[in-house]
Scaffold this motif. Sequence first.
Motif, PDB file in Angstrom:
ATOM      1  N   ALA A  25       0.853  -1.185   0.000  1.00 55.11           N
ATOM      2  CA  ALA A  25       0.000   0.000   0.000  1.00 55.11           C
ATOM      3  C   ALA A  25       0.892   1.238   0.000  1.00 55.11           C
ATOM      4  O   ALA A  25       2.097   1.142   0.159  1.00 55.11           O
ATOM      5  CB  ALA A  25      -0.911  -0.007   1.225  1.00 55.11           C
ATOM      6  N   GLY A  26       0.280   2.388  -0.160  1.00 55.57           N
ATOM      7  CA  GLY A  26       1.012   3.638  -0.071  1.00 55.57           C
ATOM      8  C   GLY A  26       1.020   4.399  -1.376  1.00 55.57           C
ATOM      9  O   GLY A  26       0.656   3.885  -2.431  1.00 55.57           O
ATOM     10  N   LYS A  27       1.423   5.644  -1.283  1.00 54.92           N
ATOM     11  CA  LYS A  27       1.544   6.523  -2.453  1.00 54.92           C
ATOM     12  C   LYS A  27       2.981   6.469  -2.934  1.00 54.92           C
ATOM     13  O   LYS A  27       3.907   6.806  -2.202  1.00 54.92           O
ATOM     14  CB  LYS A  27       1.180   7.947  -2.084  1.00 54.92           C
ATOM     15  CG  LYS A  27       1.462   8.936  -3.197  1.00 54.92           C
ATOM     16  CD  LYS A  27       0.298   9.831  -3.455  1.00 54.92           C
ATOM     17  CE  LYS A  27       0.596  10.893  -4.490  1.00 54.92           C
ATOM     18  NZ  LYS A  27       0.743  10.374  -5.833  1.00 54.92           N
ATOM     19  N   LEU A  28       3.167   6.001  -4.159  1.00 55.43           N
ATOM     20  CA  LEU A  28       4.501   5.958  -4.742  1.00 55.43           C
ATOM     21  C   LEU A  28       4.943   7.369  -5.105  1.00 55.43           C
ATOM     22  O   LEU A  28       4.154   8.160  -5.622  1.00 55.43           O
ATOM     23  CB  LEU A  28       4.521   5.099  -5.998  1.00 55.43           C
ATOM     24  CG  LEU A  28       4.045   3.654  -5.869  1.00 55.43           C
ATOM     25  CD1 LEU A  28       4.180   2.949  -7.207  1.00 55.43           C
ATOM     26  CD2 LEU A  28       4.819   2.931  -4.805  1.00 55.43           C
ATOM     27  N   THR A  29       6.184   7.665  -4.831  1.00 58.51           N
ATOM     28  CA  THR A  29       6.759   8.947  -5.214  1.00 58.51           C
ATOM     29  C   THR A  29       7.902   8.688  -6.193  1.00 58.51           C
ATOM     30  O   THR A  29       8.490   7.601  -6.194  1.00 58.51           O
ATOM     31  CB  THR A  29       7.282   9.721  -3.988  1.00 58.51           C
ATOM     32  OG1 THR A  29       8.270   8.920  -3.319  1.00 58.51           O
ATOM     33  CG2 THR A  29       6.148  10.047  -3.018  1.00 58.51           C
ATOM     34  N   TRP A  30       8.209   9.689  -7.013  1.00 57.62           N
ATOM     35  CA  TRP A  30       9.222   9.540  -8.052  1.00 57.62           C
ATOM     36  C   TRP A  30      10.265  10.638  -7.922  1.00 57.62           C
ATOM     37  O   TRP A  30       9.928  11.788  -7.674  1.00 57.62           O
ATOM     38  CB  TRP A  30       8.571   9.634  -9.430  1.00 57.62           C
ATOM     39  CG  TRP A  30       7.582   8.551  -9.687  1.00 57.62           C
ATOM     40  CD1 TRP A  30       6.225   8.623  -9.506  1.00 57.62           C
ATOM     41  CD2 TRP A  30       7.852   7.235 -10.147  1.00 57.62           C
ATOM     42  NE1 TRP A  30       5.652   7.421  -9.836  1.00 57.62           N
ATOM     43  CE2 TRP A  30       6.619   6.556 -10.233  1.00 57.62           C
ATOM     44  CE3 TRP A  30       9.019   6.561 -10.498  1.00 57.62           C
ATOM     45  CZ2 TRP A  30       6.526   5.238 -10.663  1.00 57.62           C
ATOM     46  CZ3 TRP A  30       8.925   5.254 -10.921  1.00 57.62           C
ATOM     47  CH2 TRP A  30       7.685   4.604 -10.999  1.00 57.62           C
ATOM     48  N   GLN A  31      11.525  10.269  -8.127  1.00 60.22           N
ATOM     49  CA  GLN A  31      12.629  11.221  -8.105  1.00 60.22           C
ATOM     50  C   GLN A  31      13.509  10.959  -9.318  1.00 60.22           C
ATOM     51  O   GLN A  31      13.855   9.808  -9.613  1.00 60.22           O
ATOM     52  CB  GLN A  31      13.451  11.042  -6.826  1.00 60.22           C
ATOM     53  CG  GLN A  31      14.665  11.925  -6.760  1.00 60.22           C
ATOM     54  CD  GLN A  31      15.525  11.616  -5.538  1.00 60.22           C
ATOM     55  OE1 GLN A  31      15.272  10.688  -4.787  1.00 60.22           O
ATOM     56  NE2 GLN A  31      16.557  12.402  -5.356  1.00 60.22           N
ATOM     57  N   GLY A  48      11.825   5.211  -7.513  1.00 64.14           N
ATOM     58  CA  GLY A  48      10.488   5.180  -6.923  1.00 64.14           C
ATOM     59  C   GLY A  48      10.601   4.803  -5.463  1.00 64.14           C
ATOM     60  O   GLY A  48      11.499   4.061  -5.066  1.00 64.14           O
ATOM     61  N   ALA A  49       9.711   5.327  -4.657  1.00 64.44           N
ATOM     62  CA  ALA A  49       9.725   5.029  -3.220  1.00 64.44           C
ATOM     63  C   ALA A  49       8.303   5.061  -2.688  1.00 64.44           C
ATOM     64  O   ALA A  49       7.386   5.530  -3.352  1.00 64.44           O
ATOM     65  CB  ALA A  49      10.589   6.047  -2.476  1.00 64.44           C
ATOM     66  N   GLY A  50       8.133   4.573  -1.470  1.00 63.19           N
ATOM     67  CA  GLY A  50       6.846   4.660  -0.791  1.00 63.19           C
ATOM     68  C   GLY A  50       6.090   3.361  -0.688  1.00 63.19           C
ATOM     69  O   GLY A  50       4.967   3.346  -0.180  1.00 63.19           O
TER      70      GLY A  50
END
Length: 133
Positions: A25-31, A48-50
């Motif tokens: 679960a969770g909101k993926l973030t991108w860098q 990607g993280a989260g």
Amino acid sequence: NTTANRVTATVSEMGLYTLGTRMPAGKLTWQVVSWSGAGGNTTVTLRGAGVRMNDGSPVPPDTLVHVAVPGVDPALVTFGSADASSLPGHQVIVAADGQFSVTVTLPGNLASLDILGFSDLGTAVGEAKVTRP
């Protein structure tokens, strides 16, 4: 009781309770890690993280995230990392810290890129427009 397939709980307050399985679960973030344009192509490496389990614990080994470039013909997209499964599309394996990386090459000299990731199981998802640094 897993043998009887039964859950028993002492409830001291009335309320709405949900019983569910653990899942990503969770909101993926991108860098953006790197961005280059050469030979008429744009190559972007993203982190990607989260991704965590819905109870906050780390994801298990071999958790998959599907990665796509919305609005672009998949035949024009090249992923630099090896595909992590035999499923359609492109998948990457998430590390226990909830992070993963992917390299995408597209034709043209792009100033921005839409990216989408979602977990194979569960509700982890994240879409973003990343821009050239």
